[in-house]
Every structure is written in C-alpha cells, then in structure tokens.
Design a protein around this motif. Structure first.
Motif, PDB file in Angstrom:
ATOM      1  N   LYS A 237       0.834  -1.212   0.000  1.00 57.94           N
ATOM      2  CA  LYS A 237       0.000   0.000   0.000  1.00 57.94           C
ATOM      3  C   LYS A 237       0.865   1.257   0.000  1.00 57.94           C
ATOM      4  CE  LYS A 237      -3.694   2.431   2.223  1.00 57.94           C
ATOM      5  NZ  LYS A 237      -4.629   2.523   3.300  1.00 57.94           N
ATOM      6  N   HIS A 238       1.992   1.215   0.671  1.00 57.50           N
ATOM      7  CA  HIS A 238       2.896   2.363   0.775  1.00 57.50           C
ATOM      8  C   HIS A 238       4.136   2.074  -0.064  1.00 57.50           C
ATOM      9  CE1 HIS A 238       0.561   4.099   4.068  1.00 57.50           C
ATOM     10  NE2 HIS A 238       0.405   2.853   4.466  1.00 57.50           N
ATOM     11  N   VAL A 239       3.994   2.200  -1.374  1.00 58.01           N
ATOM     12  CA  VAL A 239       5.055   1.771  -2.287  1.00 58.01           C
ATOM     13  C   VAL A 239       6.218   2.742  -2.392  1.00 58.01           C
ATOM     14  CG1 VAL A 239       3.594   0.283  -3.694  1.00 58.01           C
ATOM     15  CG2 VAL A 239       3.794   2.704  -4.267  1.00 58.01           C
ATOM     16  N   ARG A 240       6.060   3.958  -1.933  1.00 58.22           N
ATOM     17  CA  ARG A 240       7.174   4.911  -2.057  1.00 58.22           C
ATOM     18  C   ARG A 240       8.387   4.405  -1.273  1.00 58.22           C
ATOM     19  NH1 ARG A 240       3.734   8.463   1.667  1.00 58.22           N
ATOM     20  NH2 ARG A 240       4.876   8.364   3.618  1.00 58.22           N
ATOM     21  N   LYS A 241       9.559   4.741  -1.740  1.00 57.08           N
ATOM     22  CA  LYS A 241      10.790   4.250  -1.124  1.00 57.08           C
ATOM     23  C   LYS A 241      11.293   5.190  -0.025  1.00 57.08           C
ATOM     24  CE  LYS A 241      11.241   0.663  -3.748  1.00 57.08           C
ATOM     25  NZ  LYS A 241      10.729  -0.573  -3.270  1.00 57.08           N
ATOM     26  N   GLN A 242      11.128   6.490  -0.226  1.00 63.06           N
ATOM     27  CA  GLN A 242      11.629   7.447   0.755  1.00 63.06           C
ATOM     28  C   GLN A 242      10.536   7.783   1.758  1.00 63.06           C
ATOM     29  OE1 GLN A 242      13.066  10.680  -1.616  1.00 63.06           O
ATOM     30  NE2 GLN A 242      15.077   9.755  -1.816  1.00 63.06           N
ATOM     31  N   ARG A 243      10.912   7.830   3.004  1.00 64.32           N
ATOM     32  CA  ARG A 243      10.026   8.195   4.109  1.00 64.32           C
ATOM     33  C   ARG A 243       8.747   7.362   4.143  1.00 64.32           C
ATOM     34  NH1 ARG A 243      11.634  12.119   7.130  1.00 64.32           N
ATOM     35  NH2 ARG A 243       9.556  12.695   7.820  1.00 64.32           N
ATOM     36  N   ARG A 244       8.904   6.080   3.855  1.00 64.43           N
ATOM     37  CA  ARG A 244       7.790   5.150   3.963  1.00 64.43           C
ATOM     38  C   ARG A 244       7.480   4.964   5.446  1.00 64.43           C
ATOM     39  NH1 ARG A 244       8.437  -0.895   1.855  1.00 64.43           N
ATOM     40  NH2 ARG A 244       9.043   0.254   0.030  1.00 64.43           N
ATOM     41  N   PRO A 245       6.208   5.000   5.821  1.00 68.03           N
ATOM     42  CA  PRO A 245       5.884   4.756   7.232  1.00 68.03           C
ATOM     43  C   PRO A 245       6.409   3.384   7.667  1.00 68.03           C
ATOM     44  CG  PRO A 245       3.935   5.438   6.006  1.00 68.03           C
ATOM     45  CD  PRO A 245       5.030   5.206   5.006  1.00 68.03           C
ATOM     46  N   GLN A 246       6.890   3.291   8.893  1.00 67.86           N
ATOM     47  CA  GLN A 246       7.431   2.032   9.397  1.00 67.86           C
ATOM     48  C   GLN A 246       6.326   1.180  10.006  1.00 67.86           C
ATOM     49  OE1 GLN A 246      10.509   0.767   9.005  1.00 67.86           O
ATOM     50  NE2 GLN A 246      10.854   2.559   7.716  1.00 67.86           N
ATOM     51  N   ILE A 247       6.346  -0.079   9.719  1.00 68.61           N
ATOM     52  CA  ILE A 247       5.335  -1.007  10.200  1.00 68.61           C
ATOM     53  C   ILE A 247       5.920  -2.037  11.158  1.00 68.61           C
ATOM     54  CG2 ILE A 247       5.622  -2.521   8.190  1.00 68.61           C
ATOM     55  CD1 ILE A 247       2.341  -1.874  10.041  1.00 68.61           C
ATOM     56  N   ARG A 248       7.219  -2.234  11.125  1.00 72.04           N
ATOM     57  CA  ARG A 248       7.832  -3.328  11.888  1.00 72.04           C
ATOM     58  C   ARG A 248       7.575  -3.248  13.389  1.00 72.04           C
ATOM     59  NH1 ARG A 248      12.465  -0.304  10.044  1.00 72.04           N
ATOM     60  NH2 ARG A 248      13.183   0.988  11.770  1.00 72.04           N
ATOM     61  N   ASP A 249       7.253  -2.064  13.900  1.00 65.89           N
ATOM     62  CA  ASP A 249       7.003  -1.923  15.332  1.00 65.89           C
ATOM     63  C   ASP A 249       5.739  -2.634  15.800  1.00 65.89           C
ATOM     64  OD1 ASP A 249       9.317  -0.431  15.772  1.00 65.89           O
ATOM     65  OD2 ASP A 249       8.308   1.467  15.356  1.00 65.89           O
ATOM     66  N   ILE A 250       4.883  -3.073  14.867  1.00 64.34           N
ATOM     67  CA  ILE A 250       3.675  -3.790  15.316  1.00 64.34           C
ATOM     68  C   ILE A 250       4.038  -5.093  16.017  1.00 64.34           C
ATOM     69  CG2 ILE A 250       2.086  -2.807  13.621  1.00 64.34           C
ATOM     70  CD1 ILE A 250       2.228  -5.545  12.166  1.00 64.34           C
ATOM     71  N   VAL A 251       5.127  -5.721  15.601  1.00 64.41           N
ATOM     72  CA  VAL A 251       5.543  -6.979  16.216  1.00 64.41           C
ATOM     73  C   VAL A 251       5.929  -6.739  17.671  1.00 64.41           C
ATOM     74  CG1 VAL A 251       7.168  -8.903  16.119  1.00 64.41           C
ATOM     75  CG2 VAL A 251       6.345  -7.869  13.992  1.00 64.41           C
ATOM     76  N   THR A 252       6.792  -5.760  17.884  1.00 65.35           N
ATOM     77  CA  THR A 252       7.231  -5.428  19.242  1.00 65.35           C
ATOM     78  C   THR A 252       6.054  -4.980  20.087  1.00 65.35           C
ATOM     79  OG1 THR A 252       9.338  -4.720  18.305  1.00 65.35           O
ATOM     80  CG2 THR A 252       8.853  -4.030  20.557  1.00 65.35           C
ATOM     81  N   LEU A 253       5.190  -4.144  19.529  1.00 67.03           N
ATOM     82  CA  LEU A 253       4.044  -3.635  20.278  1.00 67.03           C
ATOM     83  C   LEU A 253       3.093  -4.764  20.672  1.00 67.03           C
ATOM     84  CD1 LEU A 253       2.437  -1.300  21.468  1.00 67.03           C
ATOM     85  CD2 LEU A 253       1.450  -0.922  19.191  1.00 67.03           C
ATOM     86  N   TYR A 254       2.830  -5.700  19.755  1.00 67.10           N
ATOM     87  CA  TYR A 254       1.944  -6.828  20.076  1.00 67.10           C
ATOM     88  C   TYR A 254       2.496  -7.626  21.259  1.00 67.10           C
ATOM     89  CZ  TYR A 254      -0.207 -11.386  19.971  1.00 67.10           C
ATOM     90  OH  TYR A 254      -0.827 -12.556  20.355  1.00 67.10           O
ATOM     91  N   PHE A 255       3.758  -8.006  21.193  1.00 69.23           N
ATOM     92  CA  PHE A 255       4.336  -8.814  22.273  1.00 69.23           C
ATOM     93  C   PHE A 255       4.481  -8.016  23.567  1.00 69.23           C
ATOM     94  CE2 PHE A 255       5.437 -11.573  18.704  1.00 69.23           C
ATOM     95  CZ  PHE A 255       4.951 -12.768  19.208  1.00 69.23           C
ATOM     96  N   TYR A 256       4.688  -6.721  23.462  1.00 66.72           N
ATOM     97  CA  TYR A 256       4.728  -5.859  24.644  1.00 66.72           C
ATOM     98  C   TYR A 256       3.358  -5.876  25.336  1.00 66.72           C
ATOM     99  CZ  TYR A 256       5.366  -1.634  27.477  1.00 66.72           C
ATOM    100  OH  TYR A 256       5.444  -0.741  28.517  1.00 66.72           O
ATOM    101  N   LEU A 257       2.290  -5.659  24.566  1.00 65.42           N
ATOM    102  CA  LEU A 257       0.945  -5.681  25.149  1.00 65.42           C
ATOM    103  C   LEU A 257       0.634  -7.058  25.733  1.00 65.42           C
ATOM    104  CD1 LEU A 257      -1.026  -3.629  22.472  1.00 65.42           C
ATOM    105  CD2 LEU A 257      -0.267  -2.857  24.743  1.00 65.42           C
TER     106      LEU A 257
END
Length: 158
Positions: free
Chosen positions: A45-65
C-alpha cells in the motif's frame, strides 16, 4: 563423544521457564505467517521508497501488550475481574519503553486490531488492550475466528 561433552545447556532454558513463573507461549505462526503478511500488505500500500511509514514496530508492540496482560481472573470479593486478559500500559509508558513515537501508537494498535490481534476498549483513564492469543491461523497468514472464518483486515486502516 567430544560433541556431547561440549554441549552446554543455556541459562533460562525452556524447561526452567515452563516450570517457573512469568512464562507464556505464543502461536509460532504469528511470526512465520501473520506478521510477514501484514508487513507485506502494508508495504504494498505504501510503495514509495523514501520516508515510507514504518510497520515493523507492530511486532514489538503486540508482544509488549501481551506481556502486560492482567492474569487475575477473580477479584478478592469473588467476582470476575473485567480487566482479566487486558493490558493497560499508558501510551506514554509504551513510547518510553519501546522507543516508539507516542503519536504512532494509535495507528499501530489500529492495524493490530483490524487484523484481529488486539481488541481495544476505552475506559475512563485510558485504553485497555485485549490481545488475542491467536489459536488458529490460516496457511496464508490470517487469523481464523471461532466460526472458522478468516479475519480479513480493512486495508484502509493501513
């Protein structure tokens, strides 16, 4: 023979964790199928290469919760606790502990929620997050509900 002698059990091995406290299991397909699918869909959905929103934090956030879930089922008076299964760290605490910008937490939790990984409840003093333990995952990386249906995300949330 030398190979056996060189084998050394690591500290905090699984057996010690299983017999101790503060240990939970998680569905391995979350890391193998669900999170890779979510990250792939988000990046498509976010195909742009520069300043693409980061999604990887969902993994850490899920396990944190998940690690902050209230496991007290019954209150001292014998009634069921409405907080049972909920995680309720403040956004400020989450941001401080994980190094995630506080303004990003809502969007990350919304992505977890649309994928069936977390349910949110607004209460007088903030949010309660009810993480799913995700007992059923399809081969293509979707959670499967109690009725056998895939939980398909609303991609507009991404």
């Amino acid at each position: 023979m030398n190979e056996l002698k060189q084998y050394k059990q690591l500290p905090n091995d699984k057996e010690a964790l299983l017999t101790g406290h503060n240990y939970e299991m998680y569905n391995l397909d979350l890391m193998r199928k669900v999170f890779p699918r979510i990250i792939r869909e988000f990046n498509e959905k976010h195909v742009r290469k520069q300043r693409r929103p980061q999604i990887r934090d969902i993994v850490t956030l899920y396990f944190y919760l998940l690690s902050y879930v209230d496991g007290v089922h019954t209150r001292a008076d014998g009634t069921q606790s409405e907080r049972f299964g909920a995680s309720f760290p403040s956004r400020d605490k989450i941001a401080g502990d994980l190094g995630i910008a506080e303004k990003r937490i809502k969007s990350l939790v919304d992505i977890l929620e649309t994928n069936g990984l977390v349910r949110q409840k607004t209460v007088w003093n903030g949010k309660w997050y009810f993480p799913s333990f995700c007992p059923c995952v399809s081969e293509d990386g979707y959670l499967v509900d109690e009725d056998g249906r895939k939980v398909t995300p609303n991609l507009a949330i991404y």
